[in-house]
Design a protein around this motif. Structure first.
Motif, PDB file in Angstrom:
ATOM      1  N   LYS A   1      -3.346   5.455 -12.081  1.00 45.89           N
ATOM      2  CA  LYS A   1      -4.288   4.348 -11.981  1.00 45.89           C
ATOM      3  C   LYS A   1      -3.584   2.993 -12.145  1.00 45.89           C
ATOM      4  O   LYS A   1      -3.889   2.051 -11.432  1.00 45.89           O
ATOM      5  CB  LYS A   1      -5.399   4.502 -13.012  1.00 45.89           C
ATOM      6  N   GLN A   2      -2.641   2.900 -13.049  1.00 48.27           N
ATOM      7  CA  GLN A   2      -1.906   1.652 -13.245  1.00 48.27           C
ATOM      8  C   GLN A   2      -1.106   1.287 -12.001  1.00 48.27           C
ATOM      9  O   GLN A   2      -1.020   0.118 -11.638  1.00 48.27           O
ATOM     10  CB  GLN A   2      -0.966   1.764 -14.442  1.00 48.27           C
ATOM     11  N   ASP A   3      -0.528   2.287 -11.360  1.00 45.67           N
ATOM     12  CA  ASP A   3       0.238   2.039 -10.137  1.00 45.67           C
ATOM     13  C   ASP A   3      -0.664   1.532  -9.021  1.00 45.67           C
ATOM     14  O   ASP A   3      -0.267   0.675  -8.231  1.00 45.67           O
ATOM     15  CB  ASP A   3       0.956   3.301  -9.674  1.00 45.67           C
ATOM     16  N   ILE A   4      -1.884   2.059  -8.952  1.00 42.75           N
ATOM     17  CA  ILE A   4      -2.832   1.616  -7.928  1.00 42.75           C
ATOM     18  C   ILE A   4      -3.175   0.150  -8.116  1.00 42.75           C
ATOM     19  O   ILE A   4      -3.240  -0.611  -7.145  1.00 42.75           O
ATOM     20  CB  ILE A   4      -4.104   2.490  -7.943  1.00 42.75           C
ATOM     21  N   VAL A   5      -3.381  -0.278  -9.343  1.00 41.29           N
ATOM     22  CA  VAL A   5      -3.711  -1.679  -9.614  1.00 41.29           C
ATOM     23  C   VAL A   5      -2.574  -2.590  -9.175  1.00 41.29           C
ATOM     24  O   VAL A   5      -2.793  -3.612  -8.514  1.00 41.29           O
ATOM     25  CB  VAL A   5      -4.022  -1.878 -11.117  1.00 41.29           C
ATOM     26  N   VAL A   6      -1.356  -2.209  -9.492  1.00 44.26           N
ATOM     27  CA  VAL A   6      -0.199  -3.012  -9.114  1.00 44.26           C
ATOM     28  C   VAL A   6      -0.038  -3.029  -7.592  1.00 44.26           C
ATOM     29  O   VAL A   6       0.181  -4.082  -6.983  1.00 44.26           O
ATOM     30  CB  VAL A   6       1.085  -2.479  -9.791  1.00 44.26           C
ATOM     31  N   MET A   7      -0.192  -1.872  -6.950  1.00 45.03           N
ATOM     32  CA  MET A   7      -0.041  -1.798  -5.500  1.00 45.03           C
ATOM     33  C   MET A   7      -1.129  -2.596  -4.794  1.00 45.03           C
ATOM     34  O   MET A   7      -0.883  -3.205  -3.756  1.00 45.03           O
ATOM     35  CB  MET A   7      -0.057  -0.340  -5.042  1.00 45.03           C
ATOM     36  N   LYS A   8      -2.336  -2.588  -5.350  1.00 44.44           N
ATOM     37  CA  LYS A   8      -3.426  -3.348  -4.750  1.00 44.44           C
ATOM     38  C   LYS A   8      -3.106  -4.844  -4.789  1.00 44.44           C
ATOM     39  O   LYS A   8      -3.330  -5.560  -3.817  1.00 44.44           O
ATOM     40  CB  LYS A   8      -4.738  -3.076  -5.483  1.00 44.44           C
ATOM     41  N   ALA A   9      -2.575  -5.303  -5.896  1.00 43.34           N
ATOM     42  CA  ALA A   9      -2.215  -6.719  -6.015  1.00 43.34           C
ATOM     43  C   ALA A   9      -1.131  -7.095  -5.013  1.00 43.34           C
ATOM     44  O   ALA A   9      -1.198  -8.153  -4.380  1.00 43.34           O
ATOM     45  CB  ALA A   9      -1.749  -7.012  -7.439  1.00 43.34           C
TER      46      ALA A   9
ATOM     47  N   PRO B   1       2.935   2.461   3.759  1.00 41.16           N
ATOM     48  CA  PRO B   1       1.757   3.303   4.006  1.00 41.16           C
ATOM     49  C   PRO B   1       0.782   3.373   2.819  1.00 41.16           C
ATOM     50  O   PRO B   1      -0.432   3.306   3.011  1.00 41.16           O
ATOM     51  CB  PRO B   1       2.351   4.682   4.304  1.00 41.16           C
ATOM     52  N   GLU B   2       1.286   3.486   1.600  1.00 42.67           N
ATOM     53  CA  GLU B   2       0.416   3.535   0.424  1.00 42.67           C
ATOM     54  C   GLU B   2      -0.334   2.220   0.238  1.00 42.67           C
ATOM     55  O   GLU B   2      -1.508   2.211  -0.118  1.00 42.67           O
ATOM     56  CB  GLU B   2       1.224   3.859  -0.843  1.00 42.67           C
ATOM     57  N   GLU B   3       0.348   1.116   0.479  1.00 45.03           N
ATOM     58  CA  GLU B   3      -0.296  -0.195   0.379  1.00 45.03           C
ATOM     59  C   GLU B   3      -1.347  -0.372   1.468  1.00 45.03           C
ATOM     60  O   GLU B   3      -2.404  -0.949   1.229  1.00 45.03           O
ATOM     61  CB  GLU B   3       0.746  -1.302   0.477  1.00 45.03           C
ATOM     62  N   ALA B   4      -1.066   0.142   2.656  1.00 48.15           N
ATOM     63  CA  ALA B   4      -2.022   0.050   3.762  1.00 48.15           C
ATOM     64  C   ALA B   4      -3.289   0.827   3.450  1.00 48.15           C
ATOM     65  O   ALA B   4      -4.393   0.389   3.780  1.00 48.15           O
ATOM     66  CB  ALA B   4      -1.387   0.552   5.048  1.00 48.15           C
ATOM     67  N   LEU B   5      -3.156   1.977   2.802  1.00 52.30           N
ATOM     68  CA  LEU B   5      -4.325   2.756   2.404  1.00 52.30           C
ATOM     69  C   LEU B   5      -5.207   1.962   1.446  1.00 52.30           C
ATOM     70  O   LEU B   5      -6.430   1.924   1.579  1.00 52.30           O
ATOM     71  CB  LEU B   5      -3.897   4.063   1.721  1.00 52.30           C
ATOM     72  N   ILE B   6      -4.585   1.322   0.493  1.00 54.36           N
ATOM     73  CA  ILE B   6      -5.332   0.528  -0.485  1.00 54.36           C
ATOM     74  C   ILE B   6      -5.928  -0.704   0.183  1.00 54.36           C
ATOM     75  O   ILE B   6      -7.091  -1.050  -0.056  1.00 54.36           O
ATOM     76  CB  ILE B   6      -4.413   0.135  -1.663  1.00 54.36           C
ATOM     77  N   TYR B   7      -5.173  -1.365   1.023  1.00 52.21           N
ATOM     78  CA  TYR B   7      -5.640  -2.569   1.709  1.00 52.21           C
ATOM     79  C   TYR B   7      -6.873  -2.271   2.567  1.00 52.21           C
ATOM     80  O   TYR B   7      -7.824  -3.048   2.594  1.00 52.21           O
ATOM     81  CB  TYR B   7      -4.513  -3.134   2.579  1.00 52.21           C
ATOM     82  N   CYS B   8      -6.872  -1.124   3.227  1.00 54.33           N
ATOM     83  CA  CYS B   8      -7.997  -0.741   4.099  1.00 54.33           C
ATOM     84  C   CYS B   8      -9.116  -0.043   3.337  1.00 54.33           C
ATOM     85  O   CYS B   8     -10.202   0.151   3.887  1.00 54.33           O
ATOM     86  CB  CYS B   8      -7.501   0.172   5.209  1.00 54.33           C
ATOM     87  N   ASN B   9      -8.855   0.337   2.098  1.00 57.73           N
ATOM     88  CA  ASN B   9      -9.841   1.018   1.256  1.00 57.73           C
ATOM     89  C   ASN B   9     -10.325   2.313   1.931  1.00 57.73           C
ATOM     90  O   ASN B   9     -11.529   2.584   1.975  1.00 57.73           O
ATOM     91  CB  ASN B   9     -11.013   0.104   0.920  1.00 57.73           C
ATOM     92  N   LEU B  10      -9.386   3.076   2.458  1.00 55.83           N
ATOM     93  CA  LEU B  10      -9.701   4.346   3.111  1.00 55.83           C
ATOM     94  C   LEU B  10      -8.848   5.450   2.509  1.00 55.83           C
ATOM     95  O   LEU B  10      -7.749   5.201   2.014  1.00 55.83           O
ATOM     96  CB  LEU B  10      -9.411   4.265   4.614  1.00 55.83           C
ATOM     97  N   ALA B  11      -9.367   6.678   2.562  1.00 57.06           N
ATOM     98  CA  ALA B  11      -8.574   7.837   2.152  1.00 57.06           C
ATOM     99  C   ALA B  11      -7.532   8.116   3.237  1.00 57.06           C
ATOM    100  O   ALA B  11      -7.629   7.607   4.351  1.00 57.06           O
ATOM    101  CB  ALA B  11      -9.476   9.046   1.945  1.00 57.06           C
ATOM    102  N   ARG B  12      -6.561   8.934   2.918  1.00 56.33           N
ATOM    103  CA  ARG B  12      -5.446   9.185   3.835  1.00 56.33           C
ATOM    104  C   ARG B  12      -5.918   9.736   5.187  1.00 56.33           C
ATOM    105  O   ARG B  12      -5.466   9.293   6.235  1.00 56.33           O
ATOM    106  CB  ARG B  12      -4.458  10.155   3.184  1.00 56.33           C
ATOM    107  N   THR B  13      -6.858  10.692   5.164  1.00 52.30           N
ATOM    108  CA  THR B  13      -7.343  11.290   6.411  1.00 52.30           C
ATOM    109  C   THR B  13      -8.137  10.282   7.226  1.00 52.30           C
ATOM    110  O   THR B  13      -7.953  10.172   8.445  1.00 52.30           O
ATOM    111  CB  THR B  13      -8.218  12.520   6.105  1.00 52.30           C
TER     112      THR B  13
END
Length: 79
Positions: free
Chosen positions: A4-12, A23-35
Motif C-alpha cells: 500500500k505504501q508503494d502504491i501511494v508513492v507510485m501514484k504521486a 507499466p505499474e504507474e500507467a495502471l495507477i494513472y488510468c485507475n484500471l486493473a491489469r486486465t
C-alpha cells in the motif's frame, strides 16, 4: 504484490509531469486493473515504446475515448 505504501508513492510519481510512465504507474494513472488496462490499450492502440514505457499523452487520449493509431481501415468508434 505491491504494498500500500508503494502504491501511494507510485501514484504521486505517476500524476506528476513525466512524459512517459512505467507499466505499474500507467495502471495507477488510468485507475484500471491489469486486465482492464490491457484490453483498453489493445482497443485504442496504445503500446509501450522500445524502452518499455507508455507515453502519457497516448494514455490521456485513451482515457478521453480517442483512438491513437487510426489507420485507413480503422474508424473512430460510434457510440
Amino acid at each position: 504484490m505491491i504494498r500500500k505504501q508503494d502504491i501511494v508513492v507510485m501514484k504521486a510519481v505517476a500524476l506528476c509531469f513525466k512524459p512517459f510512465l512505467k507499466p505499474e504507474e500507467a495502471l495507477i494513472y488510468c485507475n484500471l486493473a491489469r486486465t482492464q488496462f490491457a484490453k483498453k490499450c489493445e482497443e485504442f492502440g496504445v503500446y509501450k515504446n522500445n524502452g518499455g514505457y507508455f507515453k502519457k499523452e497516448d494514455l490521456d487520449r485513451m482515457l478521453s475515448g480517442e483512438y491513437i493509431n487510426t489507420g485507413p481501415g480503422k474508424k473512430i468508434r460510434d457510440l
